[in-house]
Motif scaffolding. Sequence first.
Motif, PDB file in Angstrom:
ATOM      1  N   GLN A  69       0.818  -1.221  -0.038  1.00 39.74           N
ATOM      2  CA  GLN A  69      -0.013  -0.134  -0.001  1.00 39.74           C
ATOM      3  C   GLN A  69       0.930   1.211  -0.005  1.00 39.74           C
ATOM      4  N   LEU A  70       1.820   1.113   0.710  1.00 41.55           N
ATOM      5  CA  LEU A  70       2.921   2.320   0.610  1.00 41.55           C
ATOM      6  C   LEU A  70       3.610   2.684  -0.629  1.00 41.55           C
ATOM      7  N   VAL A  71       3.994   1.657  -1.188  1.00 43.40           N
ATOM      8  CA  VAL A  71       4.506   1.658  -2.594  1.00 43.40           C
ATOM      9  C   VAL A  71       3.313   2.229  -3.426  1.00 43.40           C
ATOM     10  N   ALA A  72       2.197   1.873  -3.407  1.00 47.26           N
ATOM     11  CA  ALA A  72       1.266   2.576  -4.373  1.00 47.26           C
ATOM     12  C   ALA A  72       0.922   3.975  -4.014  1.00 47.26           C
ATOM     13  N   ASP A  73       0.879   4.218  -2.942  1.00 47.03           N
ATOM     14  CA  ASP A  73       0.536   5.535  -2.380  1.00 47.03           C
ATOM     15  C   ASP A  73       1.549   6.475  -2.827  1.00 47.03           C
ATOM     16  N   VAL A  74       2.824   6.193  -2.799  1.00 49.19           N
ATOM     17  CA  VAL A  74       4.078   6.838  -2.955  1.00 49.19           C
ATOM     18  C   VAL A  74       4.139   7.165  -4.360  1.00 49.19           C
ATOM     19  N   CYS A  75       3.983   6.191  -5.124  1.00 48.83           N
ATOM     20  CA  CYS A  75       3.958   6.228  -6.704  1.00 48.83           C
ATOM     21  C   CYS A  75       2.965   7.062  -7.216  1.00 48.83           C
ATOM     22  N   ALA A  76       1.688   7.078  -6.644  1.00 54.13           N
ATOM     23  CA  ALA A  76       0.347   7.669  -6.969  1.00 54.13           C
ATOM     24  C   ALA A  76       0.737   9.290  -6.688  1.00 54.13           C
ATOM     25  N   ARG A  77       1.165   9.524  -5.685  1.00 54.38           N
ATOM     26  CA  ARG A  77       1.357  10.906  -5.125  1.00 54.38           C
ATOM     27  C   ARG A  77       2.802  11.450  -5.660  1.00 54.38           C
ATOM     28  N   SER A  78       3.676  10.771  -5.793  1.00 52.79           N
ATOM     29  CA  SER A  78       4.862  11.371  -6.152  1.00 52.79           C
ATOM     30  C   SER A  78       5.716  10.569  -7.221  1.00 52.79           C
ATOM     31  N   PRO A  79       5.606  10.466  -8.368  1.00 53.17           N
ATOM     32  CA  PRO A  79       6.201   9.319  -9.347  1.00 53.17           C
ATOM     33  C   PRO A  79       7.455   9.595  -9.501  1.00 53.17           C
ATOM     34  N   ASP A  80       7.986  10.769  -9.038  1.00 54.64           N
ATOM     35  CA  ASP A  80       9.437  10.731  -9.440  1.00 54.64           C
ATOM     36  C   ASP A  80      10.396  10.164  -8.290  1.00 54.64           C
ATOM     37  N   VAL A  81       9.587   9.783  -7.173  1.00 54.90           N
ATOM     38  CA  VAL A  81      10.318   9.101  -6.176  1.00 54.90           C
ATOM     39  C   VAL A  81      10.508   7.458  -6.554  1.00 54.90           C
ATOM     40  N   ALA A  82      11.955   7.386  -6.606  1.00 55.43           N
ATOM     41  CA  ALA A  82      12.340   5.653  -6.983  1.00 55.43           C
ATOM     42  C   ALA A  82      12.123   4.975  -5.561  1.00 55.43           C
ATOM     43  N   VAL A  83      11.022   4.052  -5.719  1.00 56.90           N
ATOM     44  CA  VAL A  83      10.752   3.067  -4.522  1.00 56.90           C
ATOM     45  C   VAL A  83      11.800   1.771  -5.000  1.00 56.90           C
ATOM     46  N   VAL A  84      12.038   1.311  -4.044  1.00 53.09           N
ATOM     47  CA  VAL A  84      12.670  -0.029  -3.880  1.00 53.09           C
ATOM     48  C   VAL A  84      12.116  -0.958  -2.990  1.00 53.09           C
ATOM     49  N   VAL A  85      11.617  -2.075  -3.317  1.00 49.69           N
ATOM     50  CA  VAL A  85      10.966  -3.022  -2.131  1.00 49.69           C
ATOM     51  C   VAL A  85      12.230  -4.032  -1.887  1.00 49.69           C
ATOM     52  N   VAL A  86      12.321  -4.332  -0.624  1.00 46.51           N
ATOM     53  CA  VAL A  86      13.483  -5.029  -0.160  1.00 46.51           C
ATOM     54  C   VAL A  86      12.629  -6.135   0.634  1.00 46.51           C
ATOM     55  N   SER A  87      13.283  -7.499   0.690  1.00 44.62           N
ATOM     56  CA  SER A  87      12.643  -8.305   1.226  1.00 44.62           C
ATOM     57  C   SER A  87      13.603  -9.478   1.825  1.00 44.62           C
ATOM     58  N   ASP A  88      13.812 -10.077   3.076  1.00 46.77           N
ATOM     59  CA  ASP A  88      14.794 -10.899   3.316  1.00 46.77           C
ATOM     60  C   ASP A  88      14.069 -12.369   3.677  1.00 46.77           C
ATOM     61  N   ALA A  89      12.773 -12.613   3.102  1.00 48.10           N
ATOM     62  CA  ALA A  89      12.277 -13.605   3.053  1.00 48.10           C
ATOM     63  C   ALA A  89      12.606 -14.518   2.202  1.00 48.10           C
ATOM     64  N   LYS A  90      12.894 -15.902   2.277  1.00 44.31           N
ATOM     65  CA  LYS A  90      13.240 -16.797   1.349  1.00 44.31           C
ATOM     66  C   LYS A  90      11.880 -17.382   0.705  1.00 44.31           C
ATOM     67  N   LEU A  91      11.504 -16.972  -0.518  1.00 46.77           N
ATOM     68  CA  LEU A  91      10.331 -17.664  -1.119  1.00 46.77           C
ATOM     69  C   LEU A  91      10.874 -18.572  -2.442  1.00 46.77           C
ATOM     70  N   SER A  92       9.918 -19.262  -2.712  1.00 47.86           N
ATOM     71  CA  SER A  92      10.103 -20.164  -4.011  1.00 47.86           C
ATOM     72  C   SER A  92      10.175 -19.328  -5.217  1.00 47.86           C
ATOM     73  N   GLU A  93      10.650 -19.529  -6.275  1.00 51.29           N
ATOM     74  CA  GLU A  93      10.689 -18.813  -7.514  1.00 51.29           C
ATOM     75  C   GLU A  93       9.404 -18.206  -8.041  1.00 51.29           C
ATOM     76  N   GLY A  94       8.368 -19.027  -7.903  1.00 54.54           N
ATOM     77  CA  GLY A  94       6.838 -18.785  -8.335  1.00 54.54           C
ATOM     78  C   GLY A  94       6.405 -17.727  -7.380  1.00 54.54           C
ATOM     79  N   GLU A  95       6.686 -17.633  -6.074  1.00 60.97           N
ATOM     80  CA  GLU A  95       6.042 -16.787  -5.082  1.00 60.97           C
ATOM     81  C   GLU A  95       7.147 -15.587  -5.340  1.00 60.97           C
ATOM     82  N   GLN A  96       8.322 -15.605  -5.510  1.00 59.78           N
ATOM     83  CA  GLN A  96       9.235 -14.349  -5.694  1.00 59.78           C
ATOM     84  C   GLN A  96       8.533 -13.619  -6.952  1.00 59.78           C
TER      85      GLN A  96
END
Length: 165
Positions: A69-96
Motif C-alpha cells: 500500500q505504501l508503494v502504491a501511495d508513494v507512486c501515485a502521489r510522487s511518481p518521481d520518487v524511486a521506490v525499492v522493495v526489499v525483502s529478506d524472506a526466502k520464497l520459492s521462485e514462483g512466489e518471488q
Amino acid sequence: MTAMRYPQVVVCGFDDWLANQLRDAAAAHRWRLDETRRPAAALDLACAPRPTVLLVQADPAADRPDALQLVADVCARSPDVAVVVVSDAKLSEGEQAAWTATALDLGARYVLFPPLVRTILEDLTVGLMTAAVRRARGTAAAVSPPTALAESEFIDLAEEGHEDE
C-alpha cells in the motif's frame, strides 16, 4: 531558480538492518537518511519536494498489505520518487515472481530478495539518487531513451558459446 533541498533516502522497515546498510553511503554523499517504521510517516517523508529514494522493507509471508500500500501511495502521489522493495524472506521462485510482479505493477522500480549484500543496496541507491538529482536539477535526462540499433549490433544469445561445432 529555487535551491534544491538536500536529497534524502527514506527507509520504512520493521528493524534497523536496512537503514544501517545505507548509513555510510548516505553520509558519504551528504544525503539525509530518514528511518521510520510507520508507513504513513514514510509516505509524508517520501513525498517531500526533494530528490528521494524510498526503500520499503517488506515481509511477503506476513500477509499484511502495508508495504505494498505504501508503494502504491508513494507512486501515485510522487511518481518521481524511486521506490525499492526489499525483502529478506526466502520464497520459492514462483512466489518471488508473483510478489515482484505485484510490487512492480504498483510502481516499485526494483524488488530485491536474498542474498542481499550491502554493496548491491548502496550501488542501487546511489544510482537511483543520481538520477533523481539530475531530474530535480533539470540538467540531464535521468534515463535516456533507447536508440535504434543496427541489425548487426544485436547479439543472438542463442548462438553465444556455440563456436563452430
